[in-house]
Design an enzyme around this catalytic site. Structure first.
Site, PDB file in Angstrom:
ATOM      1  N   HIS A 198       7.289 -26.724  -1.117  1.00  0.00           N
ATOM      2  CA  HIS A 198       6.618 -27.855  -1.767  1.00  0.00           C
ATOM      3  C   HIS A 198       5.471 -27.395  -2.665  1.00  0.00           C
ATOM      4  O   HIS A 198       4.692 -28.209  -3.153  1.00  0.00           O
ATOM      5  CB  HIS A 198       6.125 -28.839  -0.703  1.00  0.00           C
ATOM      6  CG  HIS A 198       7.253 -29.420   0.088  1.00  0.00           C
ATOM      7  ND1 HIS A 198       7.740 -30.691  -0.118  1.00  0.00           N
ATOM      8  CD2 HIS A 198       8.037 -28.865   1.056  1.00  0.00           C
ATOM      9  CE1 HIS A 198       8.755 -30.906   0.701  1.00  0.00           C
ATOM     10  NE2 HIS A 198       8.959 -29.813   1.424  1.00  0.00           N
TER      11      HIS A 198
ATOM     12  N   GLU B  36       0.822  -1.206   0.000  1.00  0.00           N
ATOM     13  CA  GLU B  36       0.000   0.000   0.000  1.00  0.00           C
ATOM     14  C   GLU B  36       0.861   1.263   0.000  1.00  0.00           C
ATOM     15  O   GLU B  36       0.437   2.317  -0.466  1.00  0.00           O
ATOM     16  CB  GLU B  36      -0.914  -0.020   1.236  1.00  0.00           C
ATOM     17  CG  GLU B  36      -2.317   0.472   0.951  1.00  0.00           C
ATOM     18  CD  GLU B  36      -3.268   0.217   2.113  1.00  0.00           C
ATOM     19  OE1 GLU B  36      -4.253  -0.493   1.899  1.00  0.00           O
ATOM     20  OE2 GLU B  36      -3.032   0.742   3.221  1.00  0.00           O
TER      21      GLU B  36
ATOM     22  N   LYS C 269     -14.309   0.515  -3.802  1.00  0.00           N
ATOM     23  CA  LYS C 269     -15.404   0.962  -2.922  1.00  0.00           C
ATOM     24  C   LYS C 269     -16.424   1.752  -3.722  1.00  0.00           C
ATOM     25  O   LYS C 269     -17.629   1.585  -3.550  1.00  0.00           O
ATOM     26  CB  LYS C 269     -14.854   1.846  -1.789  1.00  0.00           C
ATOM     27  CG  LYS C 269     -13.952   1.127  -0.829  1.00  0.00           C
ATOM     28  CD  LYS C 269     -13.511   2.065   0.297  1.00  0.00           C
ATOM     29  CE  LYS C 269     -12.396   1.454   1.104  1.00  0.00           C
ATOM     30  NZ  LYS C 269     -11.753   2.390   2.009  1.00  0.00           N
TER      31      LYS C 269
END
Ligand code: PA5
Length: 447
Positions: A309, A288, A423
């Site tokens: 793995h 961010e 948003k």
């Protein structure tokens, strides 16, 4: 005494001679800008000297509130998202017994997290689980308007009041929010909840050493004074150590040098599963802060040896656009020996009697050498022990490293304008009042 330190010798071999040192001036200028408050985003520099500003009285106040919650609750739900929960979760998981929550032995309350997603099943299952619990809530939201957290808090407040009665609910719901603004503040004041303020000048992802992180960590039973002491010591080290010995300077410089050399992805790795959520906190801090203006290292994370793995093949042999930063814990807290097996069907008796950590350390060294051979620069961040003190050091080191690194990159590390885009669309799609024009535009796009 040892401190958290950075070893970038196995990264420098991938860089032209002097590449890291050539960023010294930029790093020093960046730190000076932070200190003098002359950088973009200078309204959000409250984290810079936050550790040394925390007083014993403030710690005692947080501790007293946590005592109330610990006495009155067997379960505490921390409602928050992003910077309003990742730091607390990282510290609690790093310090906690990995299985205590299953055993629910009663010494410490279980700490659960909500308000960090909109999963209907998650929230349903949480509310079902809480039916048997004496639970409390820490509602953490700086803006007080975040949908995920507000939704969870509505559900939790109602359930807490119904299950425990309004009077008890008032004692076991605590708000951590803005001093004056937002729904969380209004509700806290109206209901008379104990509340803590998130300082205006501390952004969410830099707020773990405010009550945002300290209160949940204290509720979980961990030593917040030690956490703060570690951060204070790292603040001093980073304010005074010369570039060559300054962990934040070295980290900021080496990752920028690698980025300039085409390494666009940084993989943060640990060899201790307890550090999984620390990876998540770091991803937000760096992602961010730096991912803007079409710039920035992409922060990825893995838990080793687990992910060797699954992701091992890619890291060893995929596109060479990555570098690896390993958080290495020198000494584990417990001792466990590799056991003998009479039949030795797995052929591992040669390890008999060795510390499990010795095997882990050889896996770490072997991985580092293999990845370096495969063309992956390696940076090591060494923590002497996984305890509250060194976590405090690590947190402040990463925060300052991030502020400096972002400025060396040339962005404003303290804003996050890109977070608003989803948003806006979500509110338009949900027909939020005030979003009529966006709603019409987005529906036209979808039809
Ligand atoms: O770092 C940030 O600013 C964000 O991650 C916020 O912490 C997150 O969006 C939550 O915001 P708020 O605390 O306002 O609910």
């Amino acid at each position: 005494m040892k401190n958290v330190f950075v070893d970038s010798s196995k990264a420098k071999q991938f860089l032209p001679n002097g590449a890291v040192e050539s960023l010294k001036e930029k790093v020093l200028t960046a730190q000076q800008e932070l200190e003098q408050g002359t950088c973009p985003g200078n309204d959000y520099l409250g984290w810079l000297h936050l550790p040394s500003e925390i007083t014993p009285e403030f710690i005692a106040e947080i501790q007293a509130t946590s005592d109330v919650l610990r006495q009155e609750c067997d379960t505490i739900v921390v409602a928050g998202i992003g910077g309003s929960y990742l730091g607390a979760r990282a510290v609690i998981e790093a310090l906690g017994n990995s299985f205590a929550w299953l055993a629910n032995k009663g010494e410490n309350p279980n700490i659960l997290f909500a308000g960090n997603n909109i999963g209907e099943d998650y929230l349903y299952e949480l509310t079902e689980y809480l039916k048997g619990c004496r639970f409390g809530v820490i509602n953490i939201s700086k803006s007080g308007t975040t949908t995920e957290t507000a939704l969870a808090f509505r559900l939790l407040k109602k359930q807490c009041e119904e299950q425990r009665g309004k009077e008890t609910a008032r004692r076991v719901i605590v708000a951590v929010t803005d001093a004056v603004r937002g729904a969380a503040r209004t509700t806290a004041d109206k209901e008379g909840y104990k509340s803590f303020v998130i300082p205006d000048n501390v952004g969410g992802r830099f707020s773990v050493l405010t009550p945002v992180g300290l209160l949940p960590v204290a509720c979980a039973g961990f030593d917040i004074a030690e956490l703060v002491r570690g951060a204070q010591d790292m603040e001093k080290i980073c304010a005074t150590a010369p570039f060559e010995e300054n962990p934040a300077h070295q980290y900021a410089a080496v990752r920028n040098a690698l980025y300039q050399a085409g390494k666009k992805i940084e993989i943060l790795a640990n060899f201790q599963p307890k550090l999984h959520s620390m990876n998540e906190w770091w991803k937000q801090l760096y992602g961010e802060s730096e991912g803007k203006d079409k710039l920035g290292i992409f922060p990825a994370a893995v838990d080793f040896t687990t992910d060797l793995h699954s992701m091992g093949q890619w890291i060893q042999d995929g596109e060479r656009s990555i570098f690896e930063t390993v958080v290495s814990v020198e000494r584990p807290a417990h001792k466990l020996l590799f056991p003998h097996d009479e039949e030795n069907l797995d052929g591992l008796n040669f390890l008999e009697g060795k510390r499990v950590d010795e095997v882990n350390k050889m896996a770490e060294l072997g991985t580092c050498l293999a990845h370096v051979d495969g063309g992956v620069p390696n940076v090591r961040i060494v923590m002497p022990e996984l305890n509250a003190y060194y976590l405090g050091q690590l947190i402040y080191f990463f925060e300052l490293g991030c502020g400096i690194s972002g400025r060396v990159l040339g962005v404003n590390p303290f804003n996050q304008p890109g977070v608003e885009a989803y948003k806006k669309n979500m509110f338009a799609l949900l027909d939020k009042p005030g979003y009529e024009a966006e709603s019409k535009a987005i529906r036209a796009r979808l039809s």
